[in-house]
Design a protein around this motif. Structure first.
Motif, PDB file in Angstrom:
ATOM      1  N   THR A  70       0.862  -1.186   0.000  1.00  0.00           N
ATOM      2  CA  THR A  70       0.000   0.000   0.000  1.00  0.00           C
ATOM      3  C   THR A  70       0.901   1.239   0.000  1.00  0.00           C
ATOM      4  N   CYS A  71       0.353   2.342  -0.395  1.00  0.00           N
ATOM      5  CA  CYS A  71       1.122   3.588  -0.378  1.00  0.00           C
ATOM      6  C   CYS A  71       1.561   3.933   1.042  1.00  0.00           C
ATOM      7  N   ASP A  72       0.717   3.602   2.008  1.00  0.00           N
ATOM      8  CA  ASP A  72       1.084   3.833   3.407  1.00  0.00           C
ATOM      9  C   ASP A  72       2.315   3.026   3.806  1.00  0.00           C
TER      10      ASP A  72
ATOM     11  N   TYR B 230       6.794   5.927  -2.882  1.00  0.00           N
ATOM     12  CA  TYR B 230       5.569   6.489  -2.316  1.00  0.00           C
ATOM     13  C   TYR B 230       4.903   7.424  -3.324  1.00  0.00           C
ATOM     14  N   ASN B 231       5.700   8.304  -3.913  1.00  0.00           N
ATOM     15  CA  ASN B 231       5.148   9.245  -4.897  1.00  0.00           C
ATOM     16  C   ASN B 231       4.588   8.509  -6.115  1.00  0.00           C
TER      17      ASN B 231
ATOM     18  N   LYS C 128       1.251   6.887  -5.156  1.00  0.00           N
ATOM     19  CA  LYS C 128       0.168   7.885  -5.123  1.00  0.00           C
ATOM     20  C   LYS C 128      -0.240   8.283  -6.540  1.00  0.00           C
ATOM     21  N   GLU C 129       0.752   8.437  -7.411  1.00  0.00           N
ATOM     22  CA  GLU C 129       0.476   8.794  -8.806  1.00  0.00           C
ATOM     23  C   GLU C 129      -0.330   7.694  -9.484  1.00  0.00           C
ATOM     24  N   TRP C 130       0.023   6.441  -9.199  1.00  0.00           N
ATOM     25  CA  TRP C 130      -0.706   5.304  -9.774  1.00  0.00           C
ATOM     26  C   TRP C 130      -2.137   5.273  -9.252  1.00  0.00           C
ATOM     27  N   GLU C 131      -2.316   5.460  -7.942  1.00  0.00           N
ATOM     28  CA  GLU C 131      -3.656   5.414  -7.359  1.00  0.00           C
ATOM     29  C   GLU C 131      -4.552   6.535  -7.881  1.00  0.00           C
ATOM     30  N   LYS C 132      -4.004   7.737  -7.988  1.00  0.00           N
ATOM     31  CA  LYS C 132      -4.816   8.884  -8.375  1.00  0.00           C
ATOM     32  C   LYS C 132      -5.091   8.944  -9.878  1.00  0.00           C
TER      33      LYS C 132
ATOM     34  N   ALA D 222       7.610   2.084 -12.826  1.00  0.00           N
ATOM     35  CA  ALA D 222       8.664   2.459 -11.880  1.00  0.00           C
ATOM     36  C   ALA D 222       8.535   1.657 -10.588  1.00  0.00           C
ATOM     37  N   LEU D 223       7.305   1.486 -10.097  1.00  0.00           N
ATOM     38  CA  LEU D 223       7.089   0.673  -8.892  1.00  0.00           C
ATOM     39  C   LEU D 223       7.489  -0.781  -9.130  1.00  0.00           C
ATOM     40  N   GLN D 224       7.122  -1.310 -10.283  1.00  0.00           N
ATOM     41  CA  GLN D 224       7.476  -2.696 -10.600  1.00  0.00           C
ATOM     42  C   GLN D 224       8.993  -2.872 -10.655  1.00  0.00           C
TER      43      GLN D 224
END
Length: 107
Positions: free
Chosen positions: A12-14, A49-50, A53-57, A66-68
């Protein structure tokens, strides 16, 4: 992680934010410096984290990729370390025997 056609972040982003906060904590900075002689770089946790958030929004494919990449790199880093002990394939032959509780007394 993929759920049908929807990609789900492995954390999760958290979780990314929590890792970033831990990384930048005074205790962790001191411990890392004492152990390795340098302060830890927390930049990747912040970027993750950024990106999360970018993916979620916005559903940004760049943020997703990038996360992968970041998670793959993290997993590869963990695989570089070999275990300190060899794992047993079976229990010792005398596993059922009582432990020797008597130890010689040092005088």
């Amino acid at each position: 992680i993929s759920n049908g056609s929807v990609w789900i972040s492995p954390r999760t982003c958290d979780d990314y934010w929590s890792e970033f906060r831990h990384c930048t904590s005074l205790w962790n900075q001191f411990h890392h410096y004492y152990t390795y002689g340098t302060t830890p770089s927390c930049k990747q946790w912040r970027e993750d984290y950024n990106n999360c958030k970018e993916w979620e929004k916005h559903g940004s494919t760049e943020a997703k990729e990038a996360l992968q990449r970041s998670e793959r790199t993290r997993v590869e880093e963990q695989r570089k370390f070999t275990p300190v002990w060899n794992l047993r394939q079976e229990p010792p032959r005398d596993w059922h025997m009582p432990l020797n509780q008597e130890k010689p007394q040092d005088s």
